[in-house]
Design a protein around this motif. Sequence first.
Motif, PDB file in Angstrom:
ATOM      1  N   VAL A 182       0.880  -1.167   0.000  1.00 35.88           N
ATOM      2  CA  VAL A 182       0.000   0.000   0.000  1.00 35.88           C
ATOM      3  C   VAL A 182       0.918   1.217   0.000  1.00 35.88           C
ATOM      4  O   VAL A 182       1.802   1.315   0.870  1.00 35.88           O
ATOM      5  CB  VAL A 182      -0.905   0.007   1.255  1.00 35.88           C
ATOM      6  CG1 VAL A 182      -1.661   1.329   1.361  1.00 35.88           C
ATOM      7  CG2 VAL A 182      -1.882  -1.163   1.223  1.00 35.88           C
ATOM      8  N   THR A 267       4.041   0.379   2.383  1.00 39.89           N
ATOM      9  CA  THR A 267       4.046  -0.658   3.418  1.00 39.89           C
ATOM     10  C   THR A 267       3.645  -1.985   2.786  1.00 39.89           C
ATOM     11  O   THR A 267       2.627  -2.053   2.091  1.00 39.89           O
ATOM     12  CB  THR A 267       3.044  -0.309   4.540  1.00 39.89           C
ATOM     13  OG1 THR A 267       3.313   1.020   5.009  1.00 39.89           O
ATOM     14  CG2 THR A 267       3.170  -1.282   5.705  1.00 39.89           C
TER      15      THR A 267
ATOM     16  N   LEU B   6      -0.843   3.386   6.318  1.00 38.66           N
ATOM     17  CA  LEU B   6       0.340   2.664   6.803  1.00 38.66           C
ATOM     18  C   LEU B   6       0.045   1.161   6.649  1.00 38.66           C
ATOM     19  O   LEU B   6      -0.042   0.422   7.610  1.00 38.66           O
ATOM     20  CB  LEU B   6       0.642   3.067   8.253  1.00 38.66           C
ATOM     21  CG  LEU B   6       1.921   2.540   8.895  1.00 38.66           C
ATOM     22  CD1 LEU B   6       3.164   2.939   8.109  1.00 38.66           C
ATOM     23  CD2 LEU B   6       2.055   3.046  10.334  1.00 38.66           C
ATOM     24  N   GLY B   7      -0.172   0.752   5.400  1.00 32.33           N
ATOM     25  CA  GLY B   7      -0.463  -0.648   5.112  1.00 32.33           C
ATOM     26  C   GLY B   7      -1.914  -1.000   5.378  1.00 32.33           C
ATOM     27  O   GLY B   7      -2.780  -0.121   5.442  1.00 32.33           O
ATOM     28  N   ALA B  10      -2.642  -0.715   9.816  1.00 34.45           N
ATOM     29  CA  ALA B  10      -2.384   0.489  10.613  1.00 34.45           C
ATOM     30  C   ALA B  10      -2.745   1.722   9.797  1.00 34.45           C
ATOM     31  O   ALA B  10      -2.694   1.696   8.566  1.00 34.45           O
ATOM     32  CB  ALA B  10      -0.911   0.565  11.028  1.00 34.45           C
ATOM     33  N   VAL B  59      -2.986   0.770  15.264  1.00 28.55           N
ATOM     34  CA  VAL B  59      -2.646  -0.536  14.676  1.00 28.55           C
ATOM     35  C   VAL B  59      -3.822  -1.478  14.907  1.00 28.55           C
ATOM     36  O   VAL B  59      -4.347  -1.557  16.014  1.00 28.55           O
ATOM     37  CB  VAL B  59      -1.374  -1.113  15.330  1.00 28.55           C
ATOM     38  CG1 VAL B  59      -0.953  -2.395  14.628  1.00 28.55           C
ATOM     39  CG2 VAL B  59      -0.243  -0.096  15.296  1.00 28.55           C
TER      40      VAL B  59
END
Lengths: 347, 247
Positions: A182, A267, B6-7, B10, B59
């Motif tokens: 991402v 990420t 953040l992915g 998270a 998270v």
Amino acid sequence: MSALEIRSPGALASIQDIGRRGWRRIGVPWAGTLAPQLLRIANTLVGNDALAPAIECFDGGQQFVAREGAVRLAVAGDAQLEHLTAEGKRSLVAWRSLTLADGETLRVVHTGTGRLAVVAVFGLARPLVLGSAATYARAALGGLEGRALQVGDRLSVIEPAPTPEHHLRQLPTPDAGPIRVVLGPQADHFAPASIEAFLSMPFEVTAEADRMGVRLAGEALLHRDAAAREIVSDAAVPGAIQVPGNGQPIVLLADGHTAGGYPKIATVITADLARLAERKPGEAVRFVAVSVAAAEDLARAAEQALQARLGNIVPLAGDGMIDLDALYSRNLLSGIIDGRDDDGDAA
Amino acid sequence: MRILDLGDAALTVEFGDAIDPALQARVNALDVAIERARAAGQLGGVIETVPTFRSLTVVYDPLLTRRATLEAALGELIDAADHAPVGDGRHWCLPACYGGAFGPDLADVADAAGLTPEAVIDAHSTTEYVVYMLGFLPGFPFMGDVPAALQLPRRSEPRLRVPPGSIAIANGLTAIYPWESPGGWHLLGRCPVPLFDATRDAPALLAAGDRVRFTPVSVDEFDRLDAELKAGRLDPQQWCSPPGVTS
């Protein structure tokens, strides 16, 4: 009680479980295995709780000896095994449990395309530190004395009942496809051409690849300008890809810092993080971007696939019997005749 | 305020991009609001939050919740946090032995600042610092702001080994190293009080939002405190005074 002696820890072996949660806010990384699926498979094979602590092995070379009684082990990972007994040596493929009689040795002699193997040990219990038995060597937390395993270490374990060994009927196949990411949180710190390069050029895994992170080498990813090379530190998570001023990305893993001052271009998604950690120095990695929603779907699909795999753990056929089903599926999947079990034990 | 990706496990709520006590207050307010919501059984799937200088990272477990669900639930909390009063944390007065073998960079810092070593010690120890965040190493406090006269960039050659307890400065920040580690900050002295102990209920001595001052002590006093602390005869809490009132 019997004991498992570490005769050789190979390149690196440490006790890991799923890691400690809830302490990142005070700078404590999760630690825990880089390959949670292998942990769950190995523990299920050996008859432990799926999230019990086990031994995470890097790059093969490990040797384990049973002392003061029998020890049951199971190995998950792309590994070849050698079982050394009084009668001699036999080669086995991983993805099965195996009971060592007192004095016998198991060698993890070779890992195939992946770097990681998890050796679960029946009845291995370790004290929890901040909720986990995972080794985090930098702060001497968890595992055995907070450090990686060393020659001569002994882990006391429960002696197994004489029940059948188990194996995984269909072996996982390595996936060499691109690693999905991402973009963000600081993708806007990079020149558009660098984002394009990041998603189209191969990067090589360097020798600096361990439990903290993997340094990659490739086309330098240029920041938008000099000021964009640093950020006021913010939080990082496993999978975050930092790019320092030299333009070479670093993917953070389980032992990686909880916060950092380098911009993070992207990420790695949950479903692909272990696949990245498995890559060996010298191998090429490519990245492809997906949306958060797509990544969440992939995480759920990966969990379903793992559940199906865990359901495919079955008792090994007895001595002298050939499990044609297993033989067929293994050879079909691996594409090779692996010459397992030269004594005819269980396909 | 914006929410950064953040992915898939998270997200980061970013309030700004500077080191600024006002930003940190907003971060802490949101952190507290999320903790309260979780204690009330809301925000299922959230694993933990990570406050930093200027952002709060949430998270979560992507098997238990989704970004879209979480973002909707966080919206209200973020609005409320922007208007929440904030307490100013605990106050600490930590012993510090400056210079000598404990502070090998004191003379260089004094030269660079055009001050005497005594004046550097005076400037560093008479300032009250706020703990902006913990990170880098377990229990490592990023504190500020260092007086302007002492603000220097990091050393051009980082040390491979900074001893635990080292009190260091870099740019506008000061810190105490809880662990031996590589480090590029300038070492001014050493603090005998352990900053991290996994056997304590709160393993990190300091928390974001705490205020810290240093009290200069002699080498003899450092050695005495160090021995007493190691023997378990002193409680680190003795250097702490209760939280102050909302300002």
